[in-house]
Design a protein around this motif. Structure first.
Motif, mmCIF file in Angstrom:
data_model
loop_
_atom_site.group_PDB
_atom_site.id
_atom_site.type_symbol
_atom_site.label_atom_id
_atom_site.label_comp_id
_atom_site.label_asym_id
_atom_site.label_seq_id
_atom_site.Cartn_x
_atom_site.Cartn_y
_atom_site.Cartn_z
ATOM 1 N N ARG A 128 0.833 -1.204 0.000
ATOM 2 C CA ARG A 128 0.000 0.000 0.000
ATOM 3 C C ARG A 128 0.867 1.253 0.000
ATOM 4 O O ARG A 128 0.600 2.214 -0.712
ATOM 5 C CB ARG A 128 -0.961 0.013 1.188
ATOM 6 N N GLU A 129 1.933 1.230 0.791
ATOM 7 C CA GLU A 129 2.850 2.372 0.840
ATOM 8 C C GLU A 129 3.484 2.617 -0.526
ATOM 9 O O GLU A 129 3.565 3.759 -0.992
ATOM 10 C CB GLU A 129 3.929 2.117 1.895
ATOM 11 N N SER A 130 3.927 1.555 -1.176
ATOM 12 C CA SER A 130 4.538 1.685 -2.505
ATOM 13 C C SER A 130 3.532 2.217 -3.526
ATOM 14 O O SER A 130 3.861 3.079 -4.345
ATOM 15 C CB SER A 130 5.060 0.330 -2.987
ATOM 16 N N ILE A 131 2.324 1.697 -3.473
ATOM 17 C CA ILE A 131 1.284 2.153 -4.402
ATOM 18 C C ILE A 131 0.943 3.608 -4.151
ATOM 19 O O ILE A 131 0.819 4.401 -5.100
ATOM 20 C CB ILE A 131 0.028 1.259 -4.283
ATOM 21 N N ASP A 132 0.810 3.991 -2.892
ATOM 22 C CA ASP A 132 0.486 5.385 -2.566
ATOM 23 C C ASP A 132 1.571 6.330 -3.061
ATOM 24 O O ASP A 132 1.278 7.404 -3.596
ATOM 25 C CB ASP A 132 0.269 5.561 -1.060
ATOM 26 N N ARG A 133 2.846 5.920 -2.909
ATOM 27 C CA ARG A 133 3.956 6.750 -3.402
ATOM 28 C C ARG A 133 3.887 6.899 -4.918
ATOM 29 O O ARG A 133 4.041 7.983 -5.458
ATOM 30 C CB ARG A 133 5.295 6.122 -3.007
ATOM 31 N N ASP A 135 1.237 6.480 -6.863
ATOM 32 C CA ASP A 135 0.037 7.239 -7.236
ATOM 33 C C ASP A 135 0.232 8.740 -7.018
ATOM 34 O O ASP A 135 -0.263 9.556 -7.793
ATOM 35 C CB ASP A 135 -1.185 6.757 -6.448
ATOM 36 N N ALA A 136 0.967 9.093 -5.969
ATOM 37 C CA ALA A 136 1.180 10.507 -5.654
ATOM 38 C C ALA A 136 2.025 11.208 -6.707
ATOM 39 O O ALA A 136 1.892 12.418 -6.917
ATOM 40 C CB ALA A 136 1.833 10.647 -4.283
ATOM 41 N N THR A 137 2.882 10.456 -7.389
ATOM 42 C CA THR A 137 3.752 11.067 -8.385
ATOM 43 C C THR A 137 3.195 10.964 -9.806
ATOM 44 O O THR A 137 3.739 11.575 -10.721
ATOM 45 C CB THR A 137 5.152 10.424 -8.350
ATOM 46 N N ARG A 148 0.929 -0.769 -12.254
ATOM 47 C CA ARG A 148 -0.011 -0.346 -11.201
ATOM 48 C C ARG A 148 -1.179 -1.322 -11.118
ATOM 49 O O ARG A 148 -1.677 -1.630 -10.037
ATOM 50 C CB ARG A 148 -0.505 1.080 -11.492
ATOM 51 N N GLU A 152 -2.130 -3.493 -7.825
ATOM 52 C CA GLU A 152 -3.480 -3.515 -7.249
ATOM 53 C C GLU A 152 -3.955 -4.954 -7.050
ATOM 54 O O GLU A 152 -4.599 -5.267 -6.051
ATOM 55 C CB GLU A 152 -4.457 -2.753 -8.141
ATOM 56 N N LEU A 155 -2.252 -6.105 -3.957
ATOM 57 C CA LEU A 155 -2.870 -5.479 -2.794
ATOM 58 C C LEU A 155 -4.167 -6.191 -2.418
ATOM 59 O O LEU A 155 -4.391 -6.553 -1.264
ATOM 60 C CB LEU A 155 -3.140 -4.000 -3.107
#
Length: 181
Positions: A128-133, A135-137, A148, A152, A155
């Motif tokens: 989740r942390e990797s995906i959030d990072r 997604d943020a960029t 991605r 998912e 995840l």
């Protein structure tokens, strides 16, 4: 899935040596999709080269060879991707162990399931942390990268595994009289 198609897929991303491919299996595929060791990878690369699906594009020290997928290899990979089997054959040792869980007494079953719940929670948090990072960029209007989509899937798989392990522990507790239904 076959090792040959996994190798073709990895080589479609970029040329690599057998050593590099072994590392990719260990880092990216082994935990989630497919396990292969160097003593399986090297002979398969030789077969793929013999069939013209890959070519040696560089040779380095100690006979290290870098392979690249050929046009024929890309056609083979594409054909395999576009024609999945009617029924997928699954070999999942974890699921087999869970299928045979009834052969253990409740305390042994709990001892097997607790680490599943804990490890899946850790994997879930890391992913989740990797995906959030990522997604943020990513630009807000950009189509999702294919990686991605795979992330998912991972995840959701870990979330399902975690939920299931907690549910199974609860069911064992209920059946063993340790908890009210």
């Amino acid at each position: 899935m076959s090792l040959r198609h996994a190798l073709l897929g990895l080589l479609a991303e970029e040329p690599a040596s057998g050593y590099d491919l072994t590392g990719k299996f260990a880092r990216a595929l082994q935990r989630y999709a497919w396990h292969a060791k160097h003593n399986q990878i090297y002979p398969e690369l030789t077969r793929l080269a013999g069939e013209g699906l890959v070519a040696v594009v560089a040779e380095g020290a100690r006979g290290r060879r870098t392979y690249a997928i050929t046009d024929t290899g890309r056609a083979e990979l594409r054909n395999w991707m576009l024609h999945p089997p009617d029924v997928f054959v699954v070999r999942n040792e974890f699921v087999l162990r869970m299928f045979l869980l009834s052969t253990l007494d409740p305390d042994e079953a709990r001892a097997l399931l607790r680490p599943v719940a804990e490890e899946s929670a850790r994997e879930l948090a890391t992913l989740r942390e990797s995906i959030d990072r990522a997604d943020a960029t990513a630009p807000p209007t950009a189509a999702p990268e294919l990686s991605r989509l795979v992330a998912e899937y991972g995840l959701r798989s870990f979330q399902t595994m975690h939920d299931w392990a907690l549910w199974a522990l609860d069911r064992i507790d209920q059946a063993d009289g340790r908890r009210e239904p």
